[in-house]
Design a protein around this motif. Structure first.
Motif, PDB file in Angstrom:
ATOM      1  N   LYS A 190      53.911 -14.097  19.373  1.00 48.64           N
ATOM      2  CA  LYS A 190      54.422 -12.751  19.721  1.00 48.64           C
ATOM      3  C   LYS A 190      55.850 -12.574  19.197  1.00 48.64           C
ATOM      4  N   LEU A 191      56.610 -13.666  19.161  1.00 48.05           N
ATOM      5  CA  LEU A 191      57.967 -13.582  18.614  1.00 48.05           C
ATOM      6  C   LEU A 191      57.898 -13.240  17.116  1.00 48.05           C
ATOM      7  N   ARG A 192      56.994 -13.916  16.397  1.00 47.63           N
ATOM      8  CA  ARG A 192      56.828 -13.598  14.965  1.00 47.63           C
ATOM      9  C   ARG A 192      56.429 -12.129  14.805  1.00 47.63           C
ATOM     10  N   ASP A 193      55.456 -11.679  15.615  1.00 49.39           N
ATOM     11  CA  ASP A 193      54.976 -10.296  15.484  1.00 49.39           C
ATOM     12  C   ASP A 193      56.101  -9.292  15.746  1.00 49.39           C
ATOM     13  N   CYS A 194      56.931  -9.572  16.739  1.00 53.37           N
ATOM     14  CA  CYS A 194      57.980  -8.592  17.059  1.00 53.37           C
ATOM     15  C   CYS A 194      59.062  -8.577  15.977  1.00 53.37           C
ATOM     16  N   LEU A 195      59.246  -9.707  15.290  1.00 54.05           N
ATOM     17  CA  LEU A 195      60.205  -9.702  14.174  1.00 54.05           C
ATOM     18  C   LEU A 195      59.612  -9.035  12.935  1.00 54.05           C
ATOM     19  N   ARG A 196      58.271  -9.037  12.840  1.00 50.09           N
ATOM     20  CA  ARG A 196      57.627  -8.328  11.719  1.00 50.09           C
ATOM     21  C   ARG A 196      57.721  -6.810  11.917  1.00 50.09           C
ATOM     22  N   SER A 197      57.406  -6.353  13.137  1.00 54.69           N
ATOM     23  CA  SER A 197      57.290  -4.901  13.368  1.00 54.69           C
ATOM     24  C   SER A 197      58.545  -4.289  13.997  1.00 54.69           C
ATOM     25  N   LEU A 198      59.438  -5.160  14.481  1.00 58.32           N
ATOM     26  CA  LEU A 198      60.607  -4.735  15.272  1.00 58.32           C
ATOM     27  C   LEU A 198      60.178  -3.890  16.473  1.00 58.32           C
ATOM     28  N   GLU A 199      59.088  -4.285  17.072  1.00 54.62           N
ATOM     29  CA  GLU A 199      58.546  -3.716  18.304  1.00 54.62           C
ATOM     30  C   GLU A 199      57.969  -4.863  19.134  1.00 54.62           C
ATOM     31  N   PRO A 200      57.890  -4.750  20.452  1.00 53.81           N
ATOM     32  CA  PRO A 200      58.448  -3.715  21.302  1.00 53.81           C
ATOM     33  C   PRO A 200      59.979  -3.776  21.349  1.00 53.81           C
ATOM     34  N   ARG A 201      60.529  -2.575  21.322  1.00 49.88           N
ATOM     35  CA  ARG A 201      61.970  -2.382  21.216  1.00 49.88           C
ATOM     36  C   ARG A 201      62.512  -1.824  22.540  1.00 49.88           C
ATOM     37  N   VAL A 202      63.667  -2.280  22.964  1.00 50.30           N
ATOM     38  CA  VAL A 202      64.276  -1.708  24.175  1.00 50.30           C
ATOM     39  C   VAL A 202      64.900  -0.366  23.814  1.00 50.30           C
ATOM     40  N   GLU A 203      64.472   0.687  24.511  1.00 52.52           N
ATOM     41  CA  GLU A 203      65.058   2.025  24.301  1.00 52.52           C
ATOM     42  C   GLU A 203      65.545   2.531  25.661  1.00 52.52           C
ATOM     43  N   LEU A 204      66.785   2.954  25.729  1.00 50.92           N
ATOM     44  CA  LEU A 204      67.329   3.467  26.991  1.00 50.92           C
ATOM     45  C   LEU A 204      68.101   4.742  26.694  1.00 50.92           C
ATOM     46  N   SER A 205      68.207   5.620  27.676  1.00 49.75           N
ATOM     47  CA  SER A 205      68.939   6.860  27.419  1.00 49.75           C
ATOM     48  C   SER A 205      70.436   6.548  27.279  1.00 49.75           C
ATOM     49  N   PRO A 206      71.130   7.292  26.378  1.00 46.02           N
ATOM     50  CA  PRO A 206      72.566   7.039  26.193  1.00 46.02           C
ATOM     51  C   PRO A 206      73.341   7.159  27.515  1.00 46.02           C
ATOM     52  N   GLU A 207      72.903   8.057  28.367  1.00 47.29           N
ATOM     53  CA  GLU A 207      73.617   8.270  29.643  1.00 47.29           C
ATOM     54  C   GLU A 207      73.482   7.037  30.548  1.00 47.29           C
ATOM     55  N   ILE A 208      72.271   6.506  30.646  1.00 48.74           N
ATOM     56  CA  ILE A 208      72.064   5.297  31.472  1.00 48.74           C
ATOM     57  C   ILE A 208      72.856   4.126  30.881  1.00 48.74           C
ATOM     58  N   MET A 209      72.832   4.003  29.547  1.00 52.18           N
ATOM     59  CA  MET A 209      73.548   2.873  28.928  1.00 52.18           C
ATOM     60  C   MET A 209      75.052   2.955  29.204  1.00 52.18           C
ATOM     61  N   GLU A 210      75.560   4.162  29.112  1.00 54.01           N
ATOM     62  CA  GLU A 210      76.999   4.315  29.332  1.00 54.01           C
ATOM     63  C   GLU A 210      77.383   3.961  30.769  1.00 54.01           C
ATOM     64  N   ARG A 211      76.555   4.442  31.713  1.00 54.69           N
ATOM     65  CA  ARG A 211      76.885   4.168  33.129  1.00 54.69           C
ATOM     66  C   ARG A 211      76.650   2.706  33.486  1.00 54.69           C
ATOM     67  N   ALA A 212      75.640   2.087  32.864  1.00 60.22           N
ATOM     68  CA  ALA A 212      75.321   0.692  33.205  1.00 60.22           C
ATOM     69  C   ALA A 212      76.302  -0.290  32.546  1.00 60.22           C
ATOM     70  N   ARG A 213      76.952   0.151  31.445  1.00 64.71           N
ATOM     71  CA  ARG A 213      77.835  -0.762  30.703  1.00 64.71           C
ATOM     72  C   ARG A 213      79.061  -1.149  31.537  1.00 64.71           C
ATOM     73  N   LEU A 214      79.608  -0.185  32.263  1.00 66.30           N
ATOM     74  CA  LEU A 214      80.856  -0.432  32.998  1.00 66.30           C
ATOM     75  C   LEU A 214      80.718  -1.596  34.001  1.00 66.30           C
ATOM     76  N   PRO A 215      79.708  -1.565  34.900  1.00 66.57           N
ATOM     77  CA  PRO A 215      79.583  -2.706  35.840  1.00 66.57           C
ATOM     78  C   PRO A 215      79.288  -4.036  35.144  1.00 66.57           C
ATOM     79  N   ILE A 216      78.609  -3.992  33.997  1.00 65.45           N
ATOM     80  CA  ILE A 216      78.361  -5.254  33.264  1.00 65.45           C
ATOM     81  C   ILE A 216      79.686  -5.753  32.686  1.00 65.45           C
ATOM     82  N   GLU A 217      80.454  -4.824  32.085  1.00 71.45           N
ATOM     83  CA  GLU A 217      81.735  -5.239  31.483  1.00 71.45           C
ATOM     84  C   GLU A 217      82.726  -5.721  32.542  1.00 71.45           C
ATOM     85  N   ARG A 218      82.636  -5.127  33.745  1.00 70.25           N
ATOM     86  CA  ARG A 218      83.521  -5.613  34.831  1.00 70.25           C
ATOM     87  C   ARG A 218      83.216  -7.085  35.117  1.00 70.25           C
ATOM     88  N   MET A 219      81.924  -7.404  35.141  1.00 71.30           N
ATOM     89  CA  MET A 219      81.547  -8.812  35.376  1.00 71.30           C
ATOM     90  C   MET A 219      82.029  -9.693  34.223  1.00 71.30           C
TER      91      MET A 219
END
Ligand code: 13P
Ligand code: SF4
Length: 309
Positions: free
Chosen positions: A276-305
């Motif tokens: 499955k690792l080989r397959d995901c490097l061939r197709s670049l899927e499944p890919r993590v997709e998140l909304s820009p708004e969620i990423m922005e809000r989630a980044r701050l608490p991660i960066e604080r840590m």
């Protein structure tokens, strides 16, 4: 069936072509750990993702870990070999319930274990991992009430270590560690009376009470390797045996099967395979997709840590 060597060779070629890095958690199968650029615990992998400057992160771990890497690399591609590589702790803590708690208790600081969804991270004040949870809770002013989520065993362990009274704890659990029992531990101990016990803080309190050392996956590995003793009982997922065997092959390690089966494997982590690792490097899927708004809000608490050293 294609030989493992052939698959491995193709993975390494695809990695070069995609300018990818292969990050692997200690619970991945040995063949994956063997070829990973970095093998680590959740905190080490998040730090590695934070400093990555290539194009693709192939995250061999569970989905929340890959989401964390994506949040830290919003413009890079992050793929996971199997999209179903989830986590029972993430499932135990839906974002709408966290939002409801915040409405009722606006004064609480939300300290979220990294084993949460991106949506829950976005509702959090700071993130922690098993390695730094005590340090993170201690970084919050003493008078401020805390909601620690979602792992009940880690939460109780941190509460005990910090002596923090004003800390509420979510009722989530890891299906692997929460089912490690004192009963089975005692039976393994009876067979190996001289072995020291190292446990992950997601284990139940009756197990932690017997432990000689409590820590993250990487901390357990380091402790066993550097300790004078040469026989250990390990209360975490058996994938850590890879680094233990590589770094100190002369020592003995005993794993305790959990209460309901005869292994100590995480079924989510083990969904990822070399194929499955080989397959995901061939197709670049499944890919993590998140909304820009969620990423922005989630980044701050991660960066604080990550700013805590
Ligand atoms: P570590 O951060 O200790 O590697 O733990 C991750 C995990 O999922 C434990 O079950
Ligand atoms: Fe989640 Fe438990 Fe698996 Fe870790 S071992 S990924 S906490 S289910």
């Amino acid at each position: 069936m294609i030989a493992t060597d052939t698959i491995t060779e193709e993975i390494l070629q695809l990695k070069r072509r995609n300018k990818a890095i292969l990050l692997a958690h200690h619970y991945q199968e040995h063949e994956i750990q063997e070829i990973a650029d970095v093998v680590g615990d959740s905190l080490e992998l998040a730090r590695k993702a934070q400093s990555f400057e290539g194009e693709v992160i192939a995250f061999c771990g569970v989905w929340f870990m890959a989401e964390t890497a994506k949040i830290l690399n919003p413009h890079r591609i992050v793929v996971v070999p199997d999209k179903e590589a989830g986590c029972s702790l993430v499932d135990s803590c839906p974002a709408d319930q966290v939002k409801a708690f915040k409405k009722l208790h606006p004064d609480h600081a939300i300290v979220s274990y990294i084993n949460t969804s991106a949506e829950v991270k976005a509702e959090s004040d700071i993130i922690c991992t098993s390695r730094n949870a005590v340090q993170v809770v201690n970084s919050i002013p003493a008078g401020k009430p805390i909601l620690f989520l979602p792992d009940i065993n880690l939460g109780n362990y941190v509460k005990k270590q910090t002596g923090r009274e004003n800390m509420s704890i979510w009722q989530g659990a890891c299906i692997v560690h929460a089912t490690f029992s004192a009963r089975r531990l005692l039976s393994v101990r009876a067979q190996h009376p001289d072995a020291l016990l190292a446990a992950h803080p997601e284990c139940p309190p009756e197990v932690l009470k017997m432990a000689d050392f409590i820590g993250s996956t990487s901390a357990i590995i380091d402790w066993c390797i550097h300790h004078d003793a040469d026989e250990f009982i390990i209360m975490t997922e058996s994938g850590v045996s890879h680094s233990l065997q590589q770094r100190a092959p002369h020592k003995k390690y005993h794993f305790v099967p959990n209460e309901y089966c005869n292994c100590s494997e995480c079924p989510y982590m083990k969904r990822n395979t070399l194929e499955k690792l080989r397959d995901c490097l061939r197709s670049l899927e499944p890919r993590v997709e998140l909304s820009p708004e969620i990423m922005e809000r989630a980044r701050l608490p991660i960066e604080r840590m990550l700013a805590l050293r």
